[in-house]
Scaffold this active site. Structure first.
Site, PDB file in Angstrom:
ATOM      1  N   LYS A  24      23.978 -39.038  13.834  1.00 41.77           N
ATOM      2  CA  LYS A  24      22.992 -38.923  12.766  1.00 41.77           C
ATOM      3  C   LYS A  24      22.972 -37.479  12.262  1.00 41.77           C
ATOM      4  O   LYS A  24      22.473 -36.571  12.923  1.00 41.77           O
ATOM      5  CB  LYS A  24      21.585 -39.305  13.247  1.00 41.77           C
ATOM      6  CG  LYS A  24      20.676 -39.503  12.028  1.00 41.77           C
ATOM      7  CD  LYS A  24      19.225 -39.359  12.313  1.00 41.77           C
ATOM      8  CE  LYS A  24      18.726 -37.952  12.279  1.00 41.77           C
ATOM      9  NZ  LYS A  24      18.793 -37.283  10.969  1.00 41.77           N
ATOM     10  N   GLU A  53      20.927 -28.344  22.445  1.00 42.30           N
ATOM     11  CA  GLU A  53      21.030 -26.947  22.017  1.00 42.30           C
ATOM     12  C   GLU A  53      19.854 -26.729  21.084  1.00 42.30           C
ATOM     13  O   GLU A  53      19.780 -27.343  20.018  1.00 42.30           O
ATOM     14  CB  GLU A  53      22.374 -26.701  21.320  1.00 42.30           C
ATOM     15  CG  GLU A  53      22.817 -25.253  21.435  1.00 42.30           C
ATOM     16  CD  GLU A  53      22.843 -24.552  20.120  1.00 42.30           C
ATOM     17  OE1 GLU A  53      21.781 -24.000  19.738  1.00 42.30           O
ATOM     18  OE2 GLU A  53      23.896 -24.551  19.459  1.00 42.30           O
TER      19      GLU A  53
HETATM   20  P1  ADP Z   1      15.446 -28.201  12.251  1.00 41.42           P
HETATM   21  O1  ADP Z   1      14.244 -27.379  12.523  1.00 41.42           O
HETATM   22  O2  ADP Z   1      16.742 -27.534  12.496  1.00 41.42           O
HETATM   23  O3  ADP Z   1      15.362 -29.013  10.985  1.00 41.42           O
HETATM   24  P2  ADP Z   1      14.841 -30.575  13.665  1.00 41.42           P
HETATM   25  O4  ADP Z   1      14.707 -30.580  15.131  1.00 41.42           O
HETATM   26  O5  ADP Z   1      13.673 -30.858  12.829  1.00 41.42           O
HETATM   27  O6  ADP Z   1      15.479 -29.184  13.413  1.00 41.42           O
HETATM   28  O7  ADP Z   1      16.016 -31.546  13.197  1.00 41.42           O
HETATM   29  C1  ADP Z   1      17.270 -31.598  13.801  1.00 41.42           C
HETATM   30  C2  ADP Z   1      17.753 -33.024  13.754  1.00 41.42           C
HETATM   31  O8  ADP Z   1      16.851 -33.815  14.507  1.00 41.42           O
HETATM   32  C3  ADP Z   1      17.809 -33.634  12.365  1.00 41.42           C
HETATM   33  O9  ADP Z   1      18.935 -34.480  12.268  1.00 41.42           O
HETATM   34  C4  ADP Z   1      16.526 -34.439  12.323  1.00 41.42           C
HETATM   35  O10 ADP Z   1      16.568 -35.536  11.432  1.00 41.42           O
HETATM   36  C5  ADP Z   1      16.436 -34.934  13.752  1.00 41.42           C
HETATM   37  N1  ADP Z   1      15.096 -35.341  14.177  1.00 41.42           N
HETATM   38  C6  ADP Z   1      13.903 -34.931  13.699  1.00 41.42           C
HETATM   39  N2  ADP Z   1      12.892 -35.575  14.318  1.00 41.42           N
HETATM   40  C7  ADP Z   1      13.453 -36.404  15.234  1.00 41.42           C
HETATM   41  C8  ADP Z   1      12.948 -37.323  16.204  1.00 41.42           C
HETATM   42  N3  ADP Z   1      11.640 -37.542  16.358  1.00 41.42           N
HETATM   43  N4  ADP Z   1      13.831 -37.984  16.976  1.00 41.42           N
HETATM   44  C9  ADP Z   1      15.152 -37.769  16.853  1.00 41.42           C
HETATM   45  N5  ADP Z   1      15.688 -36.940  15.956  1.00 41.42           N
HETATM   46  C10 ADP Z   1      14.867 -36.253  15.145  1.00 41.42           C
END
Ligand code: ADP
Length: 490
Positions: free
Chosen positions: A182, A258
């Site tokens: 994803k 990470e």
């Molecule tokens: P950033 O601050 O770098 O945007 P995030 O942690 O918000 O980091 O996002 C990194 C990835 O994690 C993206 O692909 C985002 O869609 C995904 N993501 C965000 N929320 C969730 C969640 N609850 N479960 C799994 N993946 C998530």
């Protein structure tokens, strides 16, 4: 040569080697951060689509499948083929990355070169993954086999879209895993294009699946899935915690992370060439617009060179040309979106309010696109918010220190532990610092050198497990022990 308006060829989900619309029919907008215009609409995966992708990956992982019965050396050939295709389309891909992410074209090209290096490095591992034989007590001998973990979910962020993909596809494919990736909803385009290239390279159906969508729906569906054996996540520490919970609540899938950082770089007064030290620290925090987990966002400078160091850092930051990533004179593009830009500007305000001295920058540039002027703060102290929290923007905080012991303790006073740097001509100082600091990477007289051969990852709340190098491959392998009785007589 950059292609200014790269044609968008793939906007649907990639499942079982086909581009398909989301079951719900939903799509989301992908925005150009330089202009705020809509680039295109991309299919939005949710749980149903993730289920389909996992089923395809599971089928591809069956022990009798084409992928599982393929010689490991053949897997390497496919990976090299994929790299040949990336090289063929490198200008297009780098242009797509600059359009979608906003990083300047030269940096996108650099990311693509590292992408190829990383996948080729792991291609070299395919037929070199070996177990051991173990003499055990009694009339027995054990041997171990290294086997692929299985179906792996991979969730990546938007700051290095194509490079994060390579860090995850490389070891997974070398190990023989099948992938459900994803990408970030903010930057899905390069991953979809690479998916198309993987099909062209000849990867069998279901080995690689790419399902763009939002975190709480598609991302959560990956981390909660009962038929995914491992999830590898790169992103914020807060979301990492959610992924870990979901892994625990579902099937105890393996997790590697990470996550965030607040990395220190320490400059001793025996740093040698001061301009070089200033340049290393500046690049460490400003490259990729500061949108870098390893960003050197706490710059500790020894007191006798502090004032001069600040002066030269300000001069260097002021020289940055902020603008269109496709313009060759630009050396910095926009931040990824309005949320990120507003967050960075809020941190800048907090720095001013809490008493740091704003030396330059501190404002948005223009009113279209998410550009923030490179910012330098001096007189920063450890308890200020800008010295404690991850900003993820072009903001350099320069702090003063006097002794080695003091600076190691201060540098370690954080919940993070991803990276660090030290600049000195004294090898003993460098070694002492490297030993005392709690971080997954320590760079001496350089910064942010993530080579495919060397592992990276975090101490404390910056991560679990490692990526890159042999350690990164190990995270995608299970160890199976086969113990054989040796007959005592014939
Ligand atoms: P950033 O601050 O770098 O945007 P995030 O942690 O918000 O980091 O996002 C990194 C990835 O994690 C993206 O692909 C985002 O869609 C995904 N993501 C965000 N929320 C969730 C969640 N609850 N479960 C799994 N993946 C998530």
């Amino acid at each position: 040569m950059a292609i200014h308006n790269p044609e968008i060829k793939y906007t649907k989900l990639f499942i079982n080697n086909e581009f398909v619309a989301a079951e719900s029919g939903k799509e989301f907008e992908v925005i150009n951060p330089s202009t705020e215009d809509v680039i295109c609409r991309v299919s939005e995966a949710d749980k149903h689509d993730v289920d389909k992708a996992v089923a395809a990956a599971r089928k591809a992982f069956h022990r009798t499948s084409q992928w599982r019965t393929m010689d490991a050396s053949q897997r390497a050939i496919l990976m090299h083929k994929l790299c040949d295709l990336i090289e063929r389309d490198m200008n297009y891909l780098a242009s797509l990355e600059s359009l979608d992410n906003g990083k300047i074209f030269a940096d996108s090209l650099g990311d693509l070169e590292y992408t190829v290096k990383t996948i080729r490095y792991y291609a070299g591992w395919c037929d070199k993954v070996q177990g051991v034989t173990i003499p055990c007590d009694g009339d027995f001998i054990s041997m171990t086999r290294k086997e692929p973990v299985g179906v792996v979910g991979q969730i990546i962020p938007w700051n290095y879209p194509v490079m994060m993909l390579a860090w995850k596809w490389g070891p997974a494919l070398a190990a023989g895993c099948c992938i459900v990736m994803k990408p970030s909803e903010l930057t899905p385009l390069s991953a979809l294009y690479l998916a198309a290239l993987s099909k062209e390279a000849g990867f069998p159906d279901g080995v690689i699946n790419v399902v763009p969508g939002f975190g709480p729906s598609a991302g959560a569906a990956v981390s909660e899935h009962h038929d995914i054996d491992k999830v590898a996540f790169t992103g914020s520490t807060a979301v990492g915690a959610l992924v870990m919970q979901a892994a625990g609540k579902s099937n105890l899938k393996r997790v590697t992370f990470e996550l965030g950082g607040k990395s220190p770089i320490v400059v001793f007064d025996d740093c040698g060439d001061l301009d070089e030290a200033v340049d290393t620290c500046h690049g460490g925090v400003m490259n990729n617009h500061g949108q870098n987990c390893c960003a050197a966002s706490r710059c500790y400078v020894q007191e006798s060179i502090y004032d001069e160091f600040v002066k030269r850092s300000v001069a260097m930051a002021s020289k940055r040309v902020i603008g269109d990533p496709f313009d060759e004179s630009s050396t910095m593009g926009p931040l990824i979106n309005r949320v990120q830009m507003d967050k960075v500007l809020r941190y800048i305000e907090s720095g001013k309010k809490e008493g740091a001295k704003l030396e330059c920058g501190g404002i948005r540039k223009g009113s279209k696109g998410f550009f923030v002027v490179p910012t330098v703060f001096s007189n920063v102290t450890d308890e200020m918010t800008i010295a404690k929290e991850e900003i993820f923007g072009p903001v350099q905080s320069i702090l003063k220190f006097s002794t080695m012991d003091e600076v190691i303790d201060r540098a370690n006073k954080t919940t993070y532990g991803l990276a660090s740097g030290v600049i000195t001509k004294d090898i003993n100082k460098a070694l002492m610092f490297a030993q005392g600091i709690k971080s997954g990477s320590v760079w001496v007289n350089t910064y942010d050198l993530c080579q495919p051969q060397s592992p990276v990852g975090g101490y404390k709340q910056s991560g679990q497990g490692r990526e890159l190098g042999e350690a990164g491959l190990e995270e995608y392998l299970e160890t199976k022990t086969i113990t054989i009785k040796i007959p005592s007589k014939f």
